[in-house]
Write an enzyme that holds these catalytic residues in place. Structure first.
Site, short mmCIF file in Angstrom:
data_model
loop_
_atom_site.label_atom_id
_atom_site.label_comp_id
_atom_site.label_asym_id
_atom_site.label_seq_id
_atom_site.Cartn_x
_atom_site.Cartn_y
_atom_site.Cartn_z
N ASN A 23 14.52 -49.72 -27.21
CA ASN A 23 14.70 -51.05 -27.78
C ASN A 23 13.96 -52.12 -26.97
O ASN A 23 13.35 -53.03 -27.54
CB ASN A 23 16.19 -51.39 -27.88
CG ASN A 23 16.79 -50.83 -29.17
OD1 ASN A 23 16.08 -50.28 -30.00
ND2 ASN A 23 18.08 -50.96 -29.33
N CYS A 40 -10.24 -55.87 -12.70
CA CYS A 40 -10.17 -56.35 -14.09
C CYS A 40 -8.82 -56.91 -14.51
O CYS A 40 -8.74 -58.04 -14.97
CB CYS A 40 -10.56 -55.22 -15.04
SG CYS A 40 -12.26 -54.71 -14.83
#
Ligand SMILES: NC(=O)c1ccc[n+]([C@@H]2O[C@H](COP(=O)([O-])OP(=O)(O)OC[C@H]3O[C@@H](n4cnc5c(N)ncnc54)[C@H](O)[C@@H]3O)[C@@H](O)[C@H]2O)c1
Length: 438
Positions: free
Chosen positions: A214, A268
């Site tokens: 969830n 990055c």
């Protein structure tokens, strides 16, 4: 099979209808008389696609009955599915009051039951609830032991409102958390035919998987929506972008990046995240989730630092300096942050990284070390065995095969090994092993 279902909301009512459809005799229990009356009359208590006809058919088929009486339902069944609500309390905790009352009622009935009964918790429960809260209540009230007089297990429910019958028939997987084989075997009889994998695990892991799923779904939705707000500011079509993002089954929609390990770094991810956030800020776009990722990443580094500092050891061997195995790139490496912290605290630090050492010899990363981390450069050594020999604690952030072989043969019993990357078993069995979070 004779089954009782406690709690006839979305989960319980759909389970009742589908199990009866599949040929089982089902007795439904709820404290809400209106729901019982509706089901008794062949009507659905929840609005769900397909439920009107299905409930009419199964009740007409004579395999469904309803009652408010826990004793009656347990006596008439061999297995109970517990599907009562577990809503949020005002402070955000899970309100388990309905579950606690029911556990006590079931325990009282089990006292008088001569055969073992299987109790399957299907409501979402905070990990530890079945074993630490519900089992003691049932054992106390029944005077019997789990695994002998009755069998407890946890089976998370994955159906979604709006498509619950379809989800019941085609779940992503079936997971049963149990400490004895009996309940798993009974549930295999009920759900083993479904077109999905059937996994058995511990009760606690099964409880946690439900939360994890969830939370992940909430994260995915929020990611898509934050991306859409960013796209709007960048004047890009968010559907086109997300459709393309989802085409990548290698790195994006895949198990990649979903293994617990150490913090991310490199040339990055941190810089591109920062640039996205700067753009958003300058365009008045709120991105609370993306905006907290670097903070969360830093918390992970701090967690590793805390483990090392708590050990009280002063001679530290740092194995791995680049931001991941197989590269010499030190830019924004969390291993560099760790090392700097230990140096700052006056610990004796030695660093080993086969790639960084090689690159130093070749000169590829030399400038970076000289300009940005000159204090670390002098601590890098090429001989892993001597670093191991001269350290009281090793913190390991790489797992290339050669290094692992060497560690497996050189770590001593009196050394602490802190694992940041899930090392192979050959190393996990050595020294005083500690996973970062496992
Ligand atoms: N709704 C979903 O899509 C969904 C999906 C997966 C898991 N879950 C989880 O399943 C559980 C049930 O969810 P729901 O949406 O079906 O709940 P719900 O609120 O719709 O229904 C719960 C039912 O339990 C009944 N109840 C309360 N105490 C009882 C007792 N002592 N005996 C018998 N019945 C009792 C209530 O009257 C109610 O009818 C929750 O833990 C929920 O988190 C829900």
């Amino acid at each position: 099979m004779d089954i009782s279902i406690f709690g006839l909301g979305y989960v319980g009512a759909v389970s009742l209808a589908c199990l009866a459809r599949d040929g089982h005799r089902v007795v439904g229990v709820d404290v809400d008389q209106t729901k019982l009356d509706l089901i008794g009359a062949g009507k659905t208590p929840v609005v769900e696609e397909g439920m009107v006809q299905l409930m009419k058919d199964v009740v007409a088929g004579g395999r469904v009955s309803v009652t408010r009486d826990t004793r009656d339902a347990i006596m008439r069944s061999e297995l109970s599915l517990i599907c009562v609500g577990t809503p949020s309390a005002p402070n955000g905790s899970q309100d388990q009051s309905a579950m606690l009352r029911l556990a006590s009622d079931i325990g009282i009935v089990l006292r008088d039951l001569s055969r073992p009964h299987v109790i399957v918790f299907r409501s979402t429960l905070v990990p530890g609830t079945v074993e630490e809260v519900l089992r003691p209540i049932i054992e106390r009230e029944s005077g019997k032991k789990d695994g002998e007089g009755f069998h407890l297990c946890f089976q998370p429910e994955f159906l979604r409102e709006g498509s619950s019958i379809r989800d019941y028939d085609k779940p992503p997987f079936t997971i049963v958390g149990a400490n004895t084989p009996q309940p798993t075997e009974r549930l295999r009889e009920l759900f083993g035919h479904l077109p999905c994998e059937f996994y058995s695990t511990s009760v606690r892991a099964a409880e946690m998987v439900k939360y994890c799923c969830n939370n992940f779904h909430a994260l995915k939705i929020t990611f898509a929506n934050e991306t859409a707000r960013l796209c709007e500011a960048m004047r890009v079509d968010p559907f086109e972008v997300m459709d393309l993002v989802c085409q990548d089954r290698q790195l994006n929609i895949s198990p990649a990046y979903l293994k617990p390990g150490f913090a991310f770094g490199g040339s990055c991810l941190p810089k591109d995240l920062r640039a996205s956030l700067y753009f958003a800020k300058t365009h008045d776009v709120e991105l609370p989730m993306l905006g907290h990722i670097l903070q969360s990443n830093r918390a992970h580094v701090d967690h590793a630092i805390a483990k090392v500092m708590a050990s009280g050891k002063r001679r530290i061997g740092v194995i791995g300096l680049s931001f991941k195995t197989g590269t010499d790139d030190l830019r924004e490496s969390p291993m560099v942050l760790l090392t700097e912290h230990f140096i700052g605290k006056g610990l004796s630090v030695r660093v080993y990284d086969p790639e960084v050492h090689l690159s130093r010899l070749l000169g590829a990363n030399r400038r970076f070390i000289e300009q940005h981390v000159p204090h670390i450069g002098s601590m890098i050594h090429g001989d892993l065995n001597s670093i191991v020999a001269e350290s009281d604690l090793l913190i390991v952030g790489l797992n290339d095969a050669t290094t692992m072989e060497q560690l497996a043969s050189s770590v001593r019993d009196d050394q602490i090994v802190i694992d940041l990357v899930r090392l192979p078993e050959s190393v996990r069995l050595r020294g005083q092993y500690q996973g970062l979070c496992w």
